[in-house]
Scaffold this active site. Sequence first.
Site, PDB file in Angstrom:
ATOM      1  N   GLY A  54      64.898   9.825   9.867  1.00  0.00           N
ATOM      2  CA  GLY A  54      64.017   9.034   9.027  1.00  0.00           C
ATOM      3  C   GLY A  54      62.573   9.460   9.074  1.00  0.00           C
ATOM      4  N   SER A  55      62.177  10.176  10.113  1.00  0.00           N
ATOM      5  CA  SER A  55      60.806  10.664  10.209  1.00  0.00           C
ATOM      6  C   SER A  55      60.553  11.859   9.303  1.00  0.00           C
ATOM      7  CB  SER A  55      60.483  11.063  11.660  1.00  0.00           C
ATOM      8  OG  SER A  55      60.555   9.955  12.526  1.00  0.00           O
ATOM      9  N   SER A  98      58.250   7.705  16.265  1.00  0.00           N
ATOM     10  CA  SER A  98      58.014   7.262  17.635  1.00  0.00           C
ATOM     11  C   SER A  98      56.941   8.093  18.331  1.00  0.00           C
ATOM     12  CB  SER A  98      59.306   7.355  18.450  1.00  0.00           C
ATOM     13  OG  SER A  98      59.689   8.712  18.618  1.00  0.00           O
ATOM     14  N   ARG A 148      63.725   4.811   9.540  1.00  0.00           N
ATOM     15  CA  ARG A 148      64.200   4.877   8.155  1.00  0.00           C
ATOM     16  C   ARG A 148      63.642   3.739   7.308  1.00  0.00           C
ATOM     17  NH1 ARG A 148      68.250   2.863  11.354  1.00  0.00           N
ATOM     18  NH2 ARG A 148      69.527   1.101  10.590  1.00  0.00           N
ATOM     19  N   GLU A 231      73.516   5.431   8.054  1.00  0.00           N
ATOM     20  CA  GLU A 231      72.849   4.670   9.105  1.00  0.00           C
ATOM     21  C   GLU A 231      72.957   3.164   8.895  1.00  0.00           C
ATOM     22  OE1 GLU A 231      69.287   6.111  11.196  1.00  0.00           O
ATOM     23  OE2 GLU A 231      69.053   7.496   9.512  1.00  0.00           O
ATOM     24  N   HIS A 247      79.313  26.558  -8.847  1.00  0.00           N
ATOM     25  CA  HIS A 247      79.759  27.911  -8.536  1.00  0.00           C
ATOM     26  C   HIS A 247      80.739  27.950  -7.360  1.00  0.00           C
ATOM     27  CE1 HIS A 247      76.867  29.954 -11.268  1.00  0.00           C
ATOM     28  NE2 HIS A 247      76.194  28.832 -11.073  1.00  0.00           N
ATOM     29  N   LYS A 341      71.519  10.050  22.504  1.00  0.00           N
ATOM     30  CA  LYS A 341      70.235  10.283  23.181  1.00  0.00           C
ATOM     31  C   LYS A 341      70.350  10.031  24.688  1.00  0.00           C
ATOM     32  CE  LYS A 341      67.125   9.346  19.298  1.00  0.00           C
ATOM     33  NZ  LYS A 341      66.071   8.449  18.768  1.00  0.00           N
TER      34      LYS A 341
END
Length: 347
Positions: A54-55, A98, A148, A231, A247, A341
Amino acid sequence: MDPVRIQSIDTQDMWDLLKGFPEQWKHAVELTDDLQISINEEKINNICFAGMGGSAIGADILRAYCYHTCPYPVQVIRHYEIPQWINEHTLFIACSYSGNTEETLTALEAAREKGAQAIAVTSGGEMMVKAAKEEFDYVKYPAGMPSRAALAYSFVPLYRIFQILGFLDEGDTALLETHEFLSEQVALLSDPDDNEALNLAEEVNDTLPIFYSDSTFMEPVNLRWRSQFEENAKTLAYGNTLPEMNHNEIVGWERTVHLTGRLSLVMLVDKEDNMRVQRRMEIVEELVEDQTASLHVLKTRGSSRLTRMFSLIQLADWTSFYLAVLNNIDPTPVAKIDLLKSKLAEA
């Protein structure tokens, strides 16, 4: 849809964040009214944004928005590593809500080591400390929400930077028009009894949504739809762009019998899409319509390019919210990201 049910499922108030987006936009514009940067414009030969999730979406939107107006190549990287071509002639803009995104911090450090001029766009964290310590430009905006849901705060400063540098052909009028449009539409989209986003969520529910768009102006809008479905609604979503998919991918629709009733196609369309791409999209509709559970053509609205982009971005946010509620899913938590994380931290 029952408001009581919405409130019981949406425990962290994503509803309020979506309703408050027009005011967030207005506040972001006010915060950057007097923005000043110390960048040496004469040194710029290329521009690189760095960010994740989202950043980074604000950078993607700006990259596409200035496709025909910025005189320099613009790239958005989502990685620890930076391209070899980054040097003292690069404007490197690091985007982290953040301020602690490890990929972005690593990329920023590498770009600084190569002499790039830098700007940090963040709410604080290590990135803010680094900018203050090393005395390069930064834009600080409010913290306290999922990245987000902070798109106005992460996009408008980038818009202002490019406005200052003379890379845009729309200015304050487009910002004002977009705010007015978002305000008008949020009143409609937040009506739980009947609205366009809720109806679309009901149509695509229990299917794999596929998003197609032009590969220039509308590409980040396409990305926003997919990422918000993933999300907010915790629903896999897929997308591609034209003319490239004509294509290769179009042939893949020949073997979808095992997916009968499980695919929904959403075409994201703007009036300034390349004319040949517009015709290609019409033909794609004709070729695949019988193989979809539902097919939707969503057209941008508004006068300015900026408003048109955000008209469908706002619709994506609300549609993904209602899709979450339809499936009794709280739209705000992202448990798998948090788990990933934590495992990285252990390593």
